[in-house]
Write a protein that holds these residues in place. Structure first.
Motif, PDB file in Angstrom:
ATOM      1  N   LEU A 355      -1.256  -5.733  -2.302  1.00 50.24           N
ATOM      2  CA  LEU A 355      -1.203  -6.372  -0.985  1.00 50.24           C
ATOM      3  C   LEU A 355      -2.222  -5.757  -0.028  1.00 50.24           C
ATOM      4  O   LEU A 355      -2.482  -4.552  -0.081  1.00 50.24           O
ATOM      5  N   GLY A 356      -2.775  -6.585   0.818  1.00 46.87           N
ATOM      6  CA  GLY A 356      -3.682  -6.094   1.863  1.00 46.87           C
ATOM      7  C   GLY A 356      -5.140  -6.406   1.551  1.00 46.87           C
ATOM      8  O   GLY A 356      -5.574  -6.342   0.406  1.00 46.87           O
ATOM      9  N   GLU A 357      -5.856  -6.697   2.613  1.00 46.47           N
ATOM     10  CA  GLU A 357      -7.275  -7.040   2.535  1.00 46.47           C
ATOM     11  C   GLU A 357      -8.090  -5.945   1.806  1.00 46.47           C
ATOM     12  O   GLU A 357      -8.036  -4.778   2.212  1.00 46.47           O
ATOM     13  N   GLY A 358      -8.796  -6.319   0.759  1.00 42.32           N
ATOM     14  CA  GLY A 358      -9.684  -5.380   0.074  1.00 42.32           C
ATOM     15  C   GLY A 358      -8.963  -4.354  -0.794  1.00 42.32           C
ATOM     16  O   GLY A 358      -9.597  -3.511  -1.439  1.00 42.32           O
ATOM     17  N   LYS A 359      -7.617  -4.412  -0.824  1.00 43.71           N
ATOM     18  CA  LYS A 359      -6.857  -3.374  -1.522  1.00 43.71           C
ATOM     19  C   LYS A 359      -6.948  -3.507  -3.049  1.00 43.71           C
ATOM     20  O   LYS A 359      -6.901  -2.514  -3.770  1.00 43.71           O
ATOM     21  N   GLU A 360      -7.048  -4.734  -3.496  1.00 40.40           N
ATOM     22  CA  GLU A 360      -7.131  -4.939  -4.946  1.00 40.40           C
ATOM     23  C   GLU A 360      -8.416  -4.302  -5.494  1.00 40.40           C
ATOM     24  O   GLU A 360      -8.393  -3.615  -6.524  1.00 40.40           O
ATOM     25  N   LYS A 361      -9.501  -4.518  -4.788  1.00 35.12           N
ATOM     26  CA  LYS A 361     -10.796  -3.934  -5.175  1.00 35.12           C
ATOM     27  C   LYS A 361     -10.691  -2.413  -5.211  1.00 35.12           C
ATOM     28  O   LYS A 361     -11.174  -1.763  -6.134  1.00 35.12           O
TER      29      LYS A 361
END
Ligand code: PMP
Length: 411
Positions: A355-361
């Motif tokens: 979850l969260g912007e850019g967190k997967e990367k």
């Protein structure tokens, strides 16, 4: 081997180092012939004996009864999407020559994108009605996500179908049927449980043309009701060996004379897709994937030494429990979100989002920095997918879980 990373890829997938080391010897000199395995004739006595030993290893480890033949072919799971339809429609034709086209039903249980792909091929090739027995999407929140094994009350089998298809483990969606034998309860006690394939709903007084796609779970644990299946198939490239080999377990009444069926009006079956061709030719009617069979044989021999599917069942359960436990922890802290419903989670492919912007990367990058790769979700669904096939050890899983925990705590 020191440069090797931990490969959690969904397929092709990791193979044990010791097997790969053995395989390099066989590449130069197979069975003391002075000829490498990629160079030797598939009809040589040495390879013929080897092929028979691979069959015996599968028969022994999965307890395959003499009612079923073990066949080797190419074309992958996708090849079998077509082959099962054609062979089982031919069988249906021979059994019931007088039925009308629209009475030759194909039954599909849809639990994810692979069963959907198989169903599409059924629609392309099937002459009659293609029936959806149950559809996991209907039970999902948005009505379009494959995130569960449908409740048994929703299963609607058609009358006397030519095939009944299900995919035991959905590699992309991380949805798997519950395992009857997985916690010591007797088979009968488990029979009624939600999430298991409802074998008990199938007619008992006839040989049901039940097809199980085991591409991503073959040899990872025992196969419930194996003897009740018409066809079980799996590509080798996840739990067993390199891509290029497809393993089939076919009940002998499903190895039919497709040419006689064609004379009665069934579709002709391409020669390499015909189970009769494969069976009569001892799986070497045409040149088989010799190298892939060789490496798969090395893996299966090692499996037998370790304790077969019972061993893997224990180890794979522990691996999956470890990862899901950590996933739950991350969910509790709002860092991860799993999207498979409780009771339908795959032991082989754990899928979730960060979850969260850019967190997967960030999560992927951190994993890579620690020597762990192959965990990006399938392009069709995104997110993270951790594949825990047989060659992934408990120690490797612990390393991943340690990283997941650190990631959660750092957020
Ligand atoms: N069925 C399942 C469950 C799969 O995971 C796959 C491949 N990932 C297939 C079928 C298709 O297999 P192949 O690529 O060997 O044709």
């Amino acid at each position: 081997t020191s440069q090797r990373v931990i490969n959690f890829g969904a397929g092709p997938s990791a193979l044990p180092d010791s097997v790969l080391e053995d395989a390099t010897k066989g590449l130069l000199n197979f069975d003391n012939t002075g000829i490498g395995i990629a160079e030797i004739s598939h009809r040589s006595p040495e390879f013929t004996a080897y092929l028979a030993s691979v069959e015996a290893l599968i028969r022994q480890q999965l307890n395959v009864p003499s009612t079923h033949s073990i066949l080797f072919t190419q074309g992958g799971g996708t090849g079998q999407f077509s082959a099962v339809v054609l062979n089982l429609l031919a069988r249906h034709r021979l059994l019931y020559p007088d039925l009308r086209e629209e009475e030759r039903n194909l039954d599909y249980v849809l639990t994810g994108s692979w069963s959907l792909a198989a169903w599409k091929e059924g629609v392309r090739l099937g002459g009659g009605k293609v029936n959806v027995v149950a559809d996991g999407r209907r039970g999902s929140e948005d009505g379009k996500t494959f995130d569960n094994v449908p409740g048994r009350d929703s299963f609607r089998f058609s009358e006397n179908p030519a095939l009944v298809y299900y995919c035991e483990n959905e590699t992309v969606n991380g949805v798997q049927f519950k395992h009857a034998l997985s916690d010591g309860d007797s088979q009968e006690e488990k029979e009624e449980e939600e999430g298991m394939f409802p074998f008990h709903l199938l007619p008992k007084d006839q040989l049901v043309p039940l097809v199980g796609d085991y591409s991503s779970s073959f040899m990872s644990r025992s196969i419930p009701h194996l003897a009740d299946h018409a066809v079980i198939y799996a590509g080798a490239q996840k739990n067993i060996g390199p891509a290029g080999l497809t393993i089939l377990i076919v009940r002998n009444d499903c190895i039919v004379d497709v040419d006689t069926a064609a004379q009665l009006g069934a579709q002709p079956v391409p020669i390499t897709l015909s189970y009769k061709t494969l069976a009569e030719g001892n799986s070497v009617y045409n040149t088989p994937p010799v190298l892939a069979i060789y490496i798969s044989g090395l893996v299966l021999k090692r499996n037998a030494e370790l304790g077969g599917v019972e061993y893997y069942e224990r180890v794979n359960r522990r691996k999956a429990e470890m990862v899901y436990e950590c996933l739950r922890l991350g969910e509790g802290k709002g860092v991860f979100k799993g999207y498979v419903k409780k009771g339908s989670e795959s032991w082989m492919n754990v899928v979730f989002v960060v979850l969260g912007e850019g967190k997967e990367k960030e999560f992927l990058k951190g994993a890579e920095e620690r020597g762990m790769v192959g965990i990006k979700g399938h392009r069709s669904v995104g997110g993270i997918r951790i594949s825990l096939y047989n060659a992934i050890t408990e120690e490797q899983t612990e390393k991943l879980v340690k990283y997941m925990r650190e990631f959660v705590e750092s957020q």
